[in-house]
Structures are given as structure tokens and as C-alpha cells.
Design a protein around this motif. Structure first.
Motif, PDB file in Angstrom:
ATOM      1  N   UNK A 299     107.698  64.712 -23.686  1.00 27.70           N
ATOM      2  CA  UNK A 299     109.152  64.796 -23.710  1.00 27.70           C
ATOM      3  C   UNK A 299     109.806  63.900 -22.680  1.00 27.70           C
ATOM      4  N   UNK A 300     109.213  63.823 -21.492  1.00 28.47           N
ATOM      5  CA  UNK A 300     109.770  62.964 -20.454  1.00 28.47           C
ATOM      6  C   UNK A 300     109.654  61.485 -20.833  1.00 28.47           C
ATOM      7  N   UNK A 301     108.572  61.125 -21.515  1.00 30.06           N
ATOM      8  CA  UNK A 301     108.443  59.753 -22.003  1.00 30.06           C
ATOM      9  C   UNK A 301     109.534  59.425 -23.019  1.00 30.06           C
ATOM     10  N   UNK A 302     109.835  60.388 -23.896  1.00 29.90           N
ATOM     11  CA  UNK A 302     110.909  60.197 -24.869  1.00 29.90           C
ATOM     12  C   UNK A 302     112.233  59.985 -24.142  1.00 29.90           C
ATOM     13  N   UNK A 303     112.523  60.806 -23.153  1.00 31.72           N
ATOM     14  CA  UNK A 303     113.796  60.722 -22.420  1.00 31.72           C
ATOM     15  C   UNK A 303     113.942  59.415 -21.644  1.00 31.72           C
ATOM     16  N   UNK A 304     112.845  58.876 -21.145  1.00 33.68           N
ATOM     17  CA  UNK A 304     112.922  57.680 -20.302  1.00 33.68           C
ATOM     18  C   UNK A 304     112.809  56.377 -21.102  1.00 33.68           C
ATOM     19  N   UNK A 305     112.624  56.471 -22.413  1.00 29.76           N
ATOM     20  CA  UNK A 305     112.459  55.273 -23.243  1.00 29.76           C
ATOM     21  C   UNK A 305     113.776  54.516 -23.395  1.00 29.76           C
ATOM     22  N   UNK A 306     113.671  53.236 -23.713  1.00 29.62           N
ATOM     23  CA  UNK A 306     114.849  52.384 -23.838  1.00 29.62           C
ATOM     24  C   UNK A 306     115.600  52.625 -25.141  1.00 29.62           C
ATOM     25  N   UNK A 307     114.856  52.787 -26.233  1.00 27.10           N
ATOM     26  CA  UNK A 307     115.469  52.912 -27.557  1.00 27.10           C
ATOM     27  C   UNK A 307     114.800  54.031 -28.345  1.00 27.10           C
ATOM     28  N   UNK A 308     115.426  54.396 -29.454  1.00 29.63           N
ATOM     29  CA  UNK A 308     114.851  55.410 -30.332  1.00 29.63           C
ATOM     30  C   UNK A 308     113.475  54.973 -30.835  1.00 29.63           C
ATOM     31  N   UNK A 309     113.375  53.702 -31.232  1.00 32.32           N
ATOM     32  CA  UNK A 309     112.091  53.209 -31.724  1.00 32.32           C
ATOM     33  C   UNK A 309     110.998  53.311 -30.683  1.00 32.32           C
ATOM     34  N   UNK A 310     111.315  52.941 -29.449  1.00 32.22           N
ATOM     35  CA  UNK A 310     110.325  53.027 -28.376  1.00 32.22           C
ATOM     36  C   UNK A 310     109.956  54.475 -28.095  1.00 32.22           C
ATOM     37  N   UNK A 311     110.938  55.369 -28.114  1.00 31.21           N
ATOM     38  CA  UNK A 311     110.684  56.787 -27.868  1.00 31.21           C
ATOM     39  C   UNK A 311     109.732  57.358 -28.918  1.00 31.21           C
ATOM     40  N   UNK A 312     109.981  57.034 -30.176  1.00 30.68           N
ATOM     41  CA  UNK A 312     109.131  57.545 -31.245  1.00 30.68           C
ATOM     42  C   UNK A 312     107.730  56.953 -31.157  1.00 30.68           C
ATOM     43  N   UNK A 313     107.622  55.699 -30.753  1.00 32.70           N
ATOM     44  CA  UNK A 313     106.309  55.070 -30.604  1.00 32.70           C
ATOM     45  C   UNK A 313     105.498  55.767 -29.521  1.00 32.70           C
ATOM     46  N   UNK A 314     106.128  56.112 -28.403  1.00 33.89           N
ATOM     47  CA  UNK A 314     105.433  56.839 -27.341  1.00 33.89           C
ATOM     48  C   UNK A 314     105.050  58.250 -27.810  1.00 33.89           C
TER      49      UNK A 314
ATOM     50  N   UNK B 121     114.956  55.176 -18.240  1.00 28.23           N
ATOM     51  CA  UNK B 121     114.624  54.939 -16.834  1.00 28.23           C
ATOM     52  C   UNK B 121     113.307  54.182 -16.808  1.00 28.23           C
ATOM     53  N   UNK B 122     113.373  52.881 -16.607  1.00 27.37           N
ATOM     54  CA  UNK B 122     112.186  52.029 -16.744  1.00 27.37           C
ATOM     55  C   UNK B 122     111.114  52.351 -15.710  1.00 27.37           C
ATOM     56  N   UNK B 123     111.521  52.573 -14.451  1.00 35.28           N
ATOM     57  CA  UNK B 123     110.537  52.853 -13.401  1.00 35.28           C
ATOM     58  C   UNK B 123     109.867  54.202 -13.647  1.00 35.28           C
ATOM     59  N   UNK B 124     110.664  55.199 -14.021  1.00 36.67           N
ATOM     60  CA  UNK B 124     110.084  56.510 -14.320  1.00 36.67           C
ATOM     61  C   UNK B 124     109.134  56.406 -15.501  1.00 36.67           C
ATOM     62  N   UNK B 125     109.513  55.624 -16.498  1.00 38.35           N
ATOM     63  CA  UNK B 125     108.654  55.483 -17.658  1.00 38.35           C
ATOM     64  C   UNK B 125     107.293  54.889 -17.288  1.00 38.35           C
ATOM     65  N   UNK B 126     107.293  53.894 -16.387  1.00 38.83           N
ATOM     66  CA  UNK B 126     106.029  53.296 -15.957  1.00 38.83           C
ATOM     67  C   UNK B 126     105.114  54.351 -15.317  1.00 38.83           C
ATOM     68  N   UNK B 127     105.682  55.173 -14.455  1.00 39.53           N
ATOM     69  CA  UNK B 127     104.903  56.218 -13.804  1.00 39.53           C
ATOM     70  C   UNK B 127     104.415  57.255 -14.818  1.00 39.53           C
ATOM     71  N   UNK B 128     105.285  57.589 -15.767  1.00 38.30           N
ATOM     72  CA  UNK B 128     104.909  58.573 -16.788  1.00 38.30           C
ATOM     73  C   UNK B 128     103.789  58.051 -17.679  1.00 38.30           C
ATOM     74  N   UNK B 129     103.837  56.765 -18.010  1.00 33.83           N
ATOM     75  CA  UNK B 129     102.772  56.199 -18.842  1.00 33.83           C
ATOM     76  C   UNK B 129     101.427  56.243 -18.123  1.00 33.83           C
TER      77      UNK B 129
END
Length: 340
Positions: A83-98, A211-219
Motif C-alpha cells: 500500500x505504501x508503494x502505491x501511495x508513493x508512486x508517480x502515476x496510476x500506471x506505476x502504482x499498479x505495476x508495483x 514521494x520518490x525518495x520514500x519509494x526508493x526506500x520502500x522498494x
């Protein structure tokens, strides 16, 4: 850190409490120790306990569509790191891919596939090949949780109001109006596959909480969790997931699978024997699931489907398909194309 079964059980109990279901009674009926379940390193419910929990929650709440309504009420935080990866993604497409890449951290009953096209994109839930311990009742409830949660939470993260162009899944005529309301779609088509179809313009819709930095940490955290998760899974489950996730590359040989898992063929065969399985059984189960999927949802000619599944001759594929279903591929495809 809570595992997926524990997290789902707690969310279900919390929602049941909102519907005035006595939680102590519900846990007793499911054979679950509530206090132990609440701990961060709490007890993981067994498959039978989860089945009993769902069945009794539905019974006591008198809500046959409890999963659908739970998904509608949940927030994306309920999905944990996914869920946090979805929230921190740039776009809907990126969120769904994660979400598709890490859905196995939430459930072992489905894979998620995201397929963009020229004018639309589909989000499909692909059931894992059925095992003896699996419960169709629980699978349906979790299907509904995922569909409703996905739609409602993505809507909450963007400025646009996203509505599916089409929904494909099996529902009864009596249930149809409620699915149309929750999934915000009048076009619900009975089908053996499970999919939400969206206009392609939503793919690049920006997410407000990116949130790009948060997304990097979450990944990084998700990759670590994925490694831990994989190490805990039976080898048969890991192989099946790999085959389904890489279906576009065909069915690899046992030697290729062993190399991908960084082990020897002999060691992989030994681990499979411990689970009373063979690689041929797993490959055939996946071929069957993929064959049904391709014949239902795509316009691939039979010869192409045969080739994609690793059969050199259409006749060999036809014999295998008839053994699986009792029908020839062509006959099955014609039956599937008939109006419901």
C-alpha cells in the motif's frame, strides 16, 4: 512484522466488529487466539482458520458480499508495504505495476497482471492453480476485497474520478446491482477471468502523494521482504509463481528453472519429491491454467496458443487439453464464445 494472513485476519475482525459481530465469538469459532493474533510477531492463522473466519464472519454479519464491502471500506494502508508503494508512486500506471509485482506479499491465491493497450489497460487477477487445501469461498471473498480496494483507493490518490470501462467476473443476477455500485461500473460481463478495464488516459494520471525518495526506500524494503517470503514458501509454490509470472516466455525446462533458482537439477528434484510433486506436474498445471486463460480472453489462433505453451504440434496440445477438460481446444473456444 505482520505477515499477510495475520494482516487480513485483523482487518476482517476489525470490519466485522463495525458490523456488530461479537469478535470473541468469531475468534472462538475460527479457533483463533485473538490476543496472540494482535502481536506484531503474532500467530499466523492456518488456511483452515482463515476459511472458518471468513465463513463465520459472513454468517454472523449476514452479509454474503462481506469481502466486497470490506474492500470498499479499507484504506490502502491496510496493504502494508504494498500500500505504501502505491501511495508513493508517480502515476496510476506505476502504482499498479508495483502492486502487481508484490501482490504475493498479500495473498497466495492470486497473481496480478497489468496489461496496457492502445486505448485501455486491464488489471487482471489470475487465480493460482488450485490446490487441495484452497477454499473457493475464501478465494471469492479475497477477490472482491482486492477489486474493491484497488478501485476505491486509487480513486482517493488522484484528482480524477476513475471508473472502469468494463469489469469481467462471475456474479449472480441478484448480486449484480451491488457489484455495479461498489465497482462503479454498469458493464459487468460474466467471464471466467477476473479483470478491471480502464481507459488508457488514466494510466499517466499523477498520484497526489507521490514521494520518490520514500519509494526508493520502500522498494528496497519490499525486495528484502520478497526474498524472505520466497525462502519460506514451498518449492512447488515458488516454481508455480515463477512460471505464471513469466508466462510470456513460455514453459522453461527443469534445467533452466534450477539455474534460475540457483540450485542443481538433482537438488530441485529432491525438494519436489519431499512435497510429493514433480516438475512435470507443476508445468502441466500451469499449462492448463494458461490454456484456459488464452482461449477465454485472447484472439490467439489455436496453433499459436499451442506454441506458447511449449507444444511443437497442435495435435499434442489438443490431446493434453482434452485430458484436462474433456473438450478439444476448438470446441472449448466455441463454447466460451456463446452468449451467457
Amino acid at each position: 512484522m505482520q505477515d499477510n494472513q495475520q494482516r487480513v485476519a485483523l482487518q476482517l475482525l476489525a470490519y466485522a466488529a463495525q458490523k456488530d459481530v461479537p469478535i470473541t465469538r468469531l475468534c472462538q469459532l475460527a479457533g483463533i487466539e485473538f490476543e496472540a493474533l494482535k502481536q506484531s510477531q503474532g500467530t499466523t492463522p492456518t488456511a483452515k482458520q482463515m476459511s472458518d473466519l471468513w465463513r463465520n464472519a459472513v454468517h454472523l454479519s449476514r452479509d454474503e458480499l462481506l469481502g466486497l464491502h470490506l474492500g470498499e471500506a479499507l484504506q490502502v494502508a491496510a496493504l502494508g508495504i504494498v500500500g505504501e508503494l502505491v501511495r508513493s508512486s508517480r502515476t496510476v500506471g506505476e502504482a499498479l505495476t508495483h502492486a502487481a509485482a508484490y501482490i504475493h506479499l498479500l495473498t497466495d491465491l492470486f497473481l496480478m497482471e497489468v496489461r496496457p493497450t492502445a486505448t485501455a489497460f486491464e488489471v487482471q487477477l489470475v487465480p493460482m492453480p488450485k490446490q487441495e487445501h484452497e477454499d473457493a469461498f475464501v478465494a471469492r471473498q479475497l477477490r472482491d476485497v482486492l477489486l474493491a480496494l484497488l478501485l476505491h483507493e486509487v480513486n482517493g490518490l488522484v484528482l480524477a474520478k476513475i471508473q472502469p470501462r468494463q469489469v469481467r467476473l462471475q456474479v449472480s443476477a441478484a448480486e449484480l446491482p451491488e457489484y455495479q455500485r461498489v465497482l462503479r461500473c454498469d458493464t459487468i460481463t460474466p467471464a471466467d477471468d477476473i479483470a478491471l478495464v480502464f481507459d488508457e488516459r488514466y494510466w499517466h494520471e499523477p498520484i497526489l502523494t507521490a514521494n520518490y525518495e520514500l519509494q526508493r526506500l520502500l522498494l528496497e524494503k519490499a525486495a528484502s521482504a520478497q526474498t524472505t517470503f520466497a525462502e519460506r514458501q514451498p518449492i512447488g509454490t515458488r516454481i508455480t509463481r515463477y512460471l505464471l509470472a513469466n508466462a510470456n516466455m513460455g514453459i522453461p525446462s527443469l534445467e533452466d528453472i534450477a539455474a534460475n533458482f540457483n540450485t542443481s537439477v538433482r537438488n530441485m528434484q529432491r525438494k519436489l519429491r519431499e512435497e510429493n510433486l514433480t516438475y512435470q506436474q507443476l508445468a502441466d498445471d500451469v499449462r492448463k491454467e494458461l490454456a484456459l486463460h488464452y482461449l477465454h480472453t485472447s484472439a490467439h489462433p489455436l496453433k499459436e496458443v499451442s506454441y506458447m505453451l511449449g507444444y511443437n504440434e497442435l495435435s499434442a496440445f489438443s490431446r493434453a487439453f482434452k485430458r484436462w477438460t474433456g473438450h478439444t481446444p476448438g470446441g472449448y473456444q466455441k463454447r466460451s464464445a456463446l452468449p451467457a
